[in-house]
Design a protein around this motif. Structure first.
Motif, PDB file in Angstrom:
ATOM      1  N   UNK A  83       0.804  -1.185   0.028  1.00 41.99           N
ATOM      2  CA  UNK A  83      -0.144  -0.016  -0.144  1.00 41.99           C
ATOM      3  C   UNK A  83       0.847   1.368  -0.022  1.00 41.99           C
ATOM      4  N   UNK A  84       2.029   1.400   0.951  1.00 43.44           N
ATOM      5  CA  UNK A  84       2.743   2.470   0.965  1.00 43.44           C
ATOM      6  C   UNK A  84       3.666   2.807  -0.323  1.00 43.44           C
ATOM      7  N   UNK A  85       3.825   1.516  -1.120  1.00 41.81           N
ATOM      8  CA  UNK A  85       4.612   1.797  -2.455  1.00 41.81           C
ATOM      9  C   UNK A  85       3.624   2.270  -3.523  1.00 41.81           C
ATOM     10  N   UNK A  86       2.421   1.868  -3.331  1.00 42.42           N
ATOM     11  CA  UNK A  86       1.204   2.392  -4.335  1.00 42.42           C
ATOM     12  C   UNK A  86       1.170   3.869  -4.149  1.00 42.42           C
ATOM     13  N   UNK A  87       1.147   4.073  -2.856  1.00 39.99           N
ATOM     14  CA  UNK A  87       0.560   5.730  -2.374  1.00 39.99           C
ATOM     15  C   UNK A  87       1.733   6.287  -2.699  1.00 39.99           C
ATOM     16  N   UNK A  88       2.994   5.736  -2.628  1.00 41.10           N
ATOM     17  CA  UNK A  88       4.004   6.740  -3.139  1.00 41.10           C
ATOM     18  C   UNK A  88       4.207   7.002  -4.338  1.00 41.10           C
ATOM     19  N   UNK A  89       3.971   5.988  -5.365  1.00 37.46           N
ATOM     20  CA  UNK A  89       4.110   6.281  -6.726  1.00 37.46           C
ATOM     21  C   UNK A  89       2.994   7.038  -7.158  1.00 37.46           C
TER      22      UNK A  89
ATOM     23  N   UNK B  71       1.262   9.274  -5.472  1.00 35.66           N
ATOM     24  CA  UNK B  71       1.505  10.717  -4.807  1.00 35.66           C
ATOM     25  C   UNK B  71       2.574  11.348  -5.157  1.00 35.66           C
ATOM     26  N   UNK B  72       3.664  10.919  -5.862  1.00 45.05           N
ATOM     27  CA  UNK B  72       4.844  11.678  -5.978  1.00 45.05           C
ATOM     28  C   UNK B  72       4.929  11.876  -7.533  1.00 45.05           C
ATOM     29  N   UNK B  73       4.526  10.989  -8.295  1.00 41.00           N
ATOM     30  CA  UNK B  73       4.335  11.038 -10.007  1.00 41.00           C
ATOM     31  C   UNK B  73       3.153  11.627 -10.610  1.00 41.00           C
ATOM     32  N   UNK B  74       1.909  11.453  -9.726  1.00 40.22           N
ATOM     33  CA  UNK B  74       0.749  11.921 -10.373  1.00 40.22           C
ATOM     34  C   UNK B  74       0.233  11.007 -11.306  1.00 40.22           C
ATOM     35  N   UNK B  75       0.779   9.639 -11.343  1.00 38.97           N
ATOM     36  CA  UNK B  75       0.104   8.797 -12.368  1.00 38.97           C
ATOM     37  C   UNK B  75      -0.406   7.462 -11.668  1.00 38.97           C
ATOM     38  N   UNK B  76      -1.267   7.075 -12.243  1.00 36.02           N
ATOM     39  CA  UNK B  76      -2.094   5.807 -11.785  1.00 36.02           C
ATOM     40  C   UNK B  76      -1.189   4.542 -11.523  1.00 36.02           C
ATOM     41  N   UNK B  77      -1.578   3.636 -10.612  1.00 36.56           N
ATOM     42  CA  UNK B  77      -0.880   2.537 -10.396  1.00 36.56           C
ATOM     43  C   UNK B  77      -1.915   1.270 -10.567  1.00 36.56           C
ATOM     44  N   UNK B  78      -1.678   0.408 -11.519  1.00 38.32           N
ATOM     45  CA  UNK B  78      -2.349  -0.812 -11.649  1.00 38.32           C
ATOM     46  C   UNK B  78      -2.066  -2.065 -11.210  1.00 38.32           C
ATOM     47  N   UNK B  79      -0.888  -1.827 -10.517  1.00 42.12           N
ATOM     48  CA  UNK B  79      -0.280  -3.158 -10.058  1.00 42.12           C
ATOM     49  C   UNK B  79       1.094  -3.095  -9.533  1.00 42.12           C
ATOM     50  N   UNK B  80       1.734  -3.934  -8.898  1.00 41.63           N
ATOM     51  CA  UNK B  80       2.925  -3.880  -8.113  1.00 41.63           C
ATOM     52  C   UNK B  80       3.647  -5.352  -8.526  1.00 41.63           C
ATOM     53  N   UNK B  81       4.765  -5.295  -8.593  1.00 42.57           N
ATOM     54  CA  UNK B  81       5.529  -6.527  -8.573  1.00 42.57           C
ATOM     55  C   UNK B  81       6.416  -6.290  -7.122  1.00 42.57           C
ATOM     56  N   UNK B  82       6.453  -7.392  -6.351  1.00 44.48           N
ATOM     57  CA  UNK B  82       7.236  -7.457  -5.115  1.00 44.48           C
ATOM     58  C   UNK B  82       8.198  -8.149  -5.096  1.00 44.48           C
ATOM     59  N   UNK B  83       9.687  -7.647  -5.210  1.00 43.10           N
ATOM     60  CA  UNK B  83      10.692  -8.106  -5.290  1.00 43.10           C
ATOM     61  C   UNK B  83      11.069  -9.139  -4.148  1.00 43.10           C
ATOM     62  N   UNK B  84      10.651  -8.892  -2.783  1.00 47.56           N
ATOM     63  CA  UNK B  84      10.842  -9.838  -1.834  1.00 47.56           C
ATOM     64  C   UNK B  84      10.258 -11.110  -1.851  1.00 47.56           C
ATOM     65  N   UNK B  85       8.926 -11.181  -2.367  1.00 44.20           N
ATOM     66  CA  UNK B  85       8.195 -12.448  -2.524  1.00 44.20           C
ATOM     67  C   UNK B  85       8.181 -12.942  -3.891  1.00 44.20           C
ATOM     68  N   UNK B  86       8.626 -12.124  -4.813  1.00 39.04           N
ATOM     69  CA  UNK B  86       8.567 -12.450  -6.206  1.00 39.04           C
ATOM     70  C   UNK B  86       7.081 -12.701  -7.060  1.00 39.04           C
TER      71      UNK B  86
END
Length: 121
Positions: A1-7, A9-24
């Motif tokens: 959630x924090x990663x999506x909010x950061x992107x 909030x900072x880029x003013x672009x939409x987030x459609x998903x994330x890839x979590x490197x820690x869990x692959x």
């Protein structure tokens, strides 16, 4: 959630998903900011999050999180877990430092216009 909010909030672009490197793993999460209001949904937890920045409400945990943005960095405090965080946005990747775990976590951000690829500047 924090990663999506950061992107969002900072880029003013939409987030459609994330890839979590820690869990692959791809995470089903979406977020956008319009007029200073964050709207997001975490499909893996089936819960919404958002609010007028600098406050985010995580409805799943019923917790409030502060979100202070400056340049390419967001910092804040999760009242639910009593934890500070710091997030850095660089070329479509958000790195989140969780102070409670003393660890960094990296997330690629999926561009809302390209369902099969991840955002790169």
């Amino acid at each position: 959630m924090i990663a999506a909010a950061t992107f969002a909030g900072l880029s003013h672009q939409k987030v459609a998903g994330l890839y979590d490197h820690a869990v692959g793993k791809d995470l089903r999460i979406a977020a956008e900011v319009k007029d200073g209001v964050l709207q997001g949904f975490d499909g893996d937890r089936n819960t919404a999050f958002g609010g007028r920045l600098p406050e985010i409400h995580d409805k799943g945990d019923n917790a409030f999180i502060t979100f202070e943005a400056e340049g390419t960095v967001a910092k804040g405090y999760d009242r639910g877990s009593a934890t500070h965080y710091e997030a850095h946005l660089t070329h479509g990747i958000v790195q989140v430092y969780d102070h409670a775990q003393s660890a960094w976590f990296a997330y690629d951000i999926q561009d809302s216009d390209a369902a099969q690829s991840y955002h790169r500047d």
